[in-house]
Motif scaffolding. Sequence first.
Motif, PDB file in Angstrom:
ATOM      1  N   GLU A  60       0.794  -1.341   0.131  1.00 60.46           N
ATOM      2  CA  GLU A  60       0.041   0.200  -0.017  1.00 60.46           C
ATOM      3  C   GLU A  60       1.010   1.288  -0.186  1.00 60.46           C
ATOM      4  N   GLY A  61       2.172   1.314   0.678  1.00 57.58           N
ATOM      5  CA  GLY A  61       2.929   2.448   0.680  1.00 57.58           C
ATOM      6  C   GLY A  61       3.440   2.651  -0.760  1.00 57.58           C
ATOM      7  N   ALA A  90       0.031   3.155   4.008  1.00 54.04           N
ATOM      8  CA  ALA A  90       0.121   4.400   2.773  1.00 54.04           C
ATOM      9  C   ALA A  90      -0.152   5.596   3.504  1.00 54.04           C
ATOM     10  N   LEU A  91      -0.130   5.654   4.914  1.00 61.21           N
ATOM     11  CA  LEU A  91      -0.338   7.046   5.550  1.00 61.21           C
ATOM     12  C   LEU A  91       1.042   8.037   5.197  1.00 61.21           C
ATOM     13  N   VAL A  95       0.091  11.341   3.988  1.00 61.71           N
ATOM     14  CA  VAL A  95       0.452  12.549   4.798  1.00 61.71           C
ATOM     15  C   VAL A  95       1.613  13.478   4.486  1.00 61.71           C
ATOM     16  N   ASN A  96       2.797  12.638   4.364  1.00 64.42           N
ATOM     17  CA  ASN A  96       4.188  13.462   4.194  1.00 64.42           C
ATOM     18  C   ASN A  96       4.081  13.946   2.645  1.00 64.42           C
ATOM     19  N   MET A 115      -7.829   8.222  -3.819  1.00 64.79           N
ATOM     20  CA  MET A 115      -7.691   6.993  -3.275  1.00 64.79           C
ATOM     21  C   MET A 115      -8.620   6.453  -2.648  1.00 64.79           C
ATOM     22  N   ARG A 116      -9.335   5.387  -3.337  1.00 63.67           N
ATOM     23  CA  ARG A 116     -10.512   4.945  -2.989  1.00 63.67           C
ATOM     24  C   ARG A 116     -10.316   3.676  -1.957  1.00 63.67           C
TER      25      ARG A 116
END
Lengths: 326, 359
Positions: A60-61, A90-91, A95-96, A115-116
């Motif tokens: 996911e990342g 993926a955060l 976020v970054n 991003m669904r």
Amino acid sequence: MAEVTLVEAVAMALGRAMDEDPTVLVLGEDVGRDGGVFRATEGLLDRFGPARVRDTPLAEGLIAGMCVGLGAQGFRPVAEIQFMGFVYPALDQIVNHASRLRNRTRGRLSCPMVMRMPMGTGIKAPEHHSESVESMFAHIPGLRVVIPSTPSRAYGLLLAAIRDPDPVIFLEPTRLYRAVREEVADDGAAAELDCCYVMREGSDLTLVTWGAMTRETLAAADALAEEGIEAEVIDVATLKPLDEETILDSVGRTGRCVIVHEAALTAGFGGEIAARLAEKALLSLAAPVRRVAGFDTVMPLPRLEDAYLPGIDRIVAAGRETVRFQ
Amino acid sequence: MNAVDRFEEGSPSWPVTRYLDKGGSALQDIPSALDDRQTLAALYAAMVRTRTFDQKAVSLQRTGRLGTYASSLGQEAVSVGIGAAMDPADVLLPAFRDHGAMLWRGVTMTEILQYWSGDERGCDYAGPREDFPVAIPVASQAPHAVGVAMAFQLRGEKRAALCILGDGATSKGDFYESINACGVWNLPAVFVINNNRWAISEPVAMQTAAETLAQKAVAAGIAGVRVDGNDVVAVRHVVGRALEEARSGRPQLVEALTYRLGDHTTADDARRYRDDAEVSARWQEEPVLRLRNYLVARDWWSKADEEALIRQVREDVDGAVEAYLALPPQPPAAMFDHLYAVLPPSLAAQRALLEDGDG
């Protein structure tokens, strides 16, 4: 005009967007031949081919980070995260990077990605498949957070999200995926982002909600009507940026408000709405603002999920008490 | 052999490409495309330029005129070699210590200073418009390179994405996920690991038990090679060849062996965790003198050339510093300017608070 479910409306919007704009790409896990685990990308591989409809490694990342690179290069990637519970790797990228690429380059590069991901409980899925953490995204500057509540809204909001020049987190309530059918014209018409939708008008009470909880909230409004209480039901639809005007206008008329969400109570998005009401509508309020929300517990496994979900009864009770408050 | 030295030459199956030895003597013929005075003098000048700029940036920080800064002292060859190997049409995705590559590609010294002073406008490069700004979260730029490379592939363009990472970055999932995806899709991407042996206080032996970092390419199914990162000729050649391969759909991993002669940043004190003796020894291998010795031995570089270069570079750096110090600050409300393409009306009230503050 076809009668479609919410998940079919998502697929319809994706097909439309890919048809009208060659820079739109669909990527994610199982989105190709399998058509997505919920079938939200069904048929796209055959129509648009493997270059534009791409199964990715299970990372996911990587998926989110690729979207940043593709977006900076002028593509409009629409990524699917298989379940909201799997979005956490993926955060870092969301976020970054995705949320701030435009800002940190002073507009030189941007990230027009969507991003669904399916969200929420109610389909008896295994552990980690039922969470609602929309407030986590709503806290991040630079993002849009959009949650459809009907098939037609899913179609229109998703088209708008894909055409939007900034990153959009598009949260699809799993228990609405096949709950209802609705006539949706595949006419390419986008629905408005950044605004609330009034689903039911009423003058005694304002019920504010979004996503799957719109169903229980509308049912609660019907039950309250039988008691002679006319509730206005507002579907927030875009949590960030928040259209507070519609909510303030309604509460200005009703003087009473109950906020309903499935996510855990503490630091849920209902707290933000309650704070806005305290700041800007205090003198209109005839009763304390109430929140009906998920418990501050770990999301239980399926055998207890019905007990976790705020039911119609809890919403009706809160509405009744709010209206009766002297 | 201490932990750092394990990476010195590595295993015979992962040879290190090198043309100039520590003293600047040629170990083998210089690749013909590079073997002329003009090419090598340009590489030398760029390294001197990078080092001079770097020293100035550190002194600006020490005198309170720049924020925290990441020095590239000792790593000029990796950075300049990469910049020189890239086509202008390629896209650079740097970490935060790659000033040499950025300068070669046309990012200005003033822009780099502006960024490290804490001003976003320093990332709005007037030159390489598609290059990414520096990535502070370690390895987070790697998946961006996958996306950029995929964009090139989708458009059928003969371009490559070049991503620079530190040795510490090879411990991150982002790194592995990215080289792995490039292998799956045959993407035109090159990942260069700037193995400067230290991730702040952690030696590379603390990052991995692997004998080399280049061999991490094996698990991703892509090519991996090692190069002496203090030999700019070798870096220029190996990275150039890797880019050609990548543009033909064969992604590459390059491990460049160098050494961080300075602190991690101006906020760090490396004496807390490594011996002066180790650093002094590494000064014997540094890249700038190495190439100058070679140029002088070839009669391609005179004292007059050196003096003219130093004069020119100092003039350029001083000019850039002057321009940087003269930049007006952004107005406070500028923090709202590029939050979204169009500022949502709901944020207008917050913005107004700062505008009122401007008087």
